[in-house]
Enzyme design. Structure first.
Site, PDB file in Angstrom:
ATOM      1  N   CYS A  94       0.801  -1.228   0.000  1.00  0.00           N
ATOM      2  CA  CYS A  94       0.000   0.000   0.000  1.00  0.00           C
ATOM      3  C   CYS A  94       0.838   1.284   0.000  1.00  0.00           C
ATOM      4  O   CYS A  94       1.413   1.627  -1.023  1.00  0.00           O
ATOM      5  CB  CYS A  94      -0.992  -0.039   1.152  1.00  0.00           C
ATOM      6  SG  CYS A  94      -2.370   1.083   0.871  1.00  0.00           S
ATOM      7  N   HIS A 193      -3.474  -5.217   2.174  1.00  0.00           N
ATOM      8  CA  HIS A 193      -2.991  -4.831   3.493  1.00  0.00           C
ATOM      9  C   HIS A 193      -3.032  -5.938   4.514  1.00  0.00           C
ATOM     10  O   HIS A 193      -3.699  -6.936   4.336  1.00  0.00           O
ATOM     11  CB  HIS A 193      -3.922  -3.747   4.032  1.00  0.00           C
ATOM     12  CG  HIS A 193      -3.266  -2.432   4.100  1.00  0.00           C
ATOM     13  ND1 HIS A 193      -2.093  -2.239   4.753  1.00  0.00           N
ATOM     14  CD2 HIS A 193      -3.629  -1.243   3.589  1.00  0.00           C
ATOM     15  CE1 HIS A 193      -1.770  -0.974   4.656  1.00  0.00           C
ATOM     16  NE2 HIS A 193      -2.678  -0.341   3.948  1.00  0.00           N
TER      17      HIS A 193
HETATM   18  N1  GLN Z   1      -1.917   6.947   2.233  1.00  0.00           N
HETATM   19  C1  GLN Z   1      -2.086   6.094   1.097  1.00  0.00           C
HETATM   20  C2  GLN Z   1      -3.462   6.196   0.452  1.00  0.00           C
HETATM   21  O1  GLN Z   1      -4.416   6.480   1.105  1.00  0.00           O
HETATM   22  C3  GLN Z   1      -1.762   4.683   1.493  1.00  0.00           C
HETATM   23  C4  GLN Z   1      -2.672   4.198   2.572  1.00  0.00           C
HETATM   24  C5  GLN Z   1      -2.339   2.876   3.076  1.00  0.00           C
HETATM   25  O2  GLN Z   1      -1.160   2.462   3.172  1.00  0.00           O
HETATM   26  N2  GLN Z   1      -3.392   2.203   3.475  1.00  0.00           N
HETATM   27  O3  GLN Z   1      -3.579   5.973  -0.730  1.00  0.00           O
END
Ligand code: GLN
Length: 242
Positions: A94, A193
């Site tokens: 992510c 994730h």
């Molecule tokens: N901040 C990034 C987004 O919202 C990644 C978020 C995350 O790692 N869940 O796209």
């Protein structure tokens, strides 16, 4: 035999327990009698050293945390790029996945990426949140469905890169492309994730096998483990979203 994993910024990039992926790699190595050392690297540490590292893990985080680690990561851009180009294994999730690209464009600012992958990310309208199922062609037919959870505001455009998989259920890289993640050399980068690898032991073994082959020229394959429980969990999710 042993494997060394560098866990980048475990204090900042550990959304939804991405750290569980490290435990999964460690356990699946240990169960086969293979040693595993995990070294954390945080923004407080100096002496970034990749020469004896086999796998680098970069988890996910909020935009705020991404901005903090980005400053530190950019100091090691050349080492990380060489590591990848020389066949080192890198797993990025992510926020970590987004940072491997050229940039992550937010509403009012742009976070510079490591430029390891020819990809870029732009914040879109709303967040892409929910369960996700992928079909990954590089895995054998009976094990090619990867399950996970995504939550991101960024949409990633992967240019000519090969995705990790085709989206069967959920969103993936963007709401339109039908693809998820990137595979490049021994890089596995994905929006999936949390405990991705325990839910998808075949993907975990794929990553471990690549790292072991790179380190030990005579290494051929991992001995199979009893994955009936893990596979039942994986199939349960696949069937729920069919
Ligand atoms: N901040 C990034 C987004 O919202 C990644 C978020 C995350 O790692 N869940 O796209």
């Amino acid at each position: 035999m042993d494997i060394k994993i560098m866990h980048l910024f475990p204090d900042l990039l550990n959304l939804y327990g991405d750290k569980g992926n490290i435990e999964c790699m460690r356990k699946r190595l240990n169960w086969r009698g293979i040693g595993c050392e995990v070294v954390p690297f945080t923004t407080e540490d100096s002496g970034f050293e990749l020469s004896d590292v086999d796998i680098v893990f970069l988890g996910g985080g909020s935009d705020r945390e991404q901005k903090i680690v980005c400053r530190s990561l950019l100091e090691h851009k050349a080492e990380l790029k060489d590591f990848v180009e020389n066949g080192g294994s890198l797993v990025a999730v992510c926020g970590g996945y987004q940072l491997l690209g050229k940039y992550y464009k937010l509403k009012d600012e742009t976070i510079e990426g490591l430029d390891i992958l020819d990809i870029y990310t732009e914040q879109g309208k709303g967040r892409l949140i929910g369960n996700i199922v992928l079909e990954a062609d590089f895995l054998k037919e009976s094990d090619k469905l990867i399950v996970g959870f995504e939550n991101h505001g960024g949409r990633t455009y992967i240019n000519g890169h090969k995705p990790l998989g085709k989206v069967i259920y959920g969103n993936g890289n963007s709401d339109k492309c039908g693809c998820e993640g990137v595979m490049y050399k021994n890089v596995v980068a994905t929006y999936l994730h949390g405990p991705l690898l325990p839910k998808n032991p075949v993907l975990c073994d794929y990553i471990l096998t690549n790292a072991l082959k790179k380190k030990y020229s005579d290494f051929t394959e991992l001995v199979p483990l009893d994955d009936r429980l893990e596979k039942t969990a994986n199939e349960y999710i696949v069937n729920r979203f069919k």
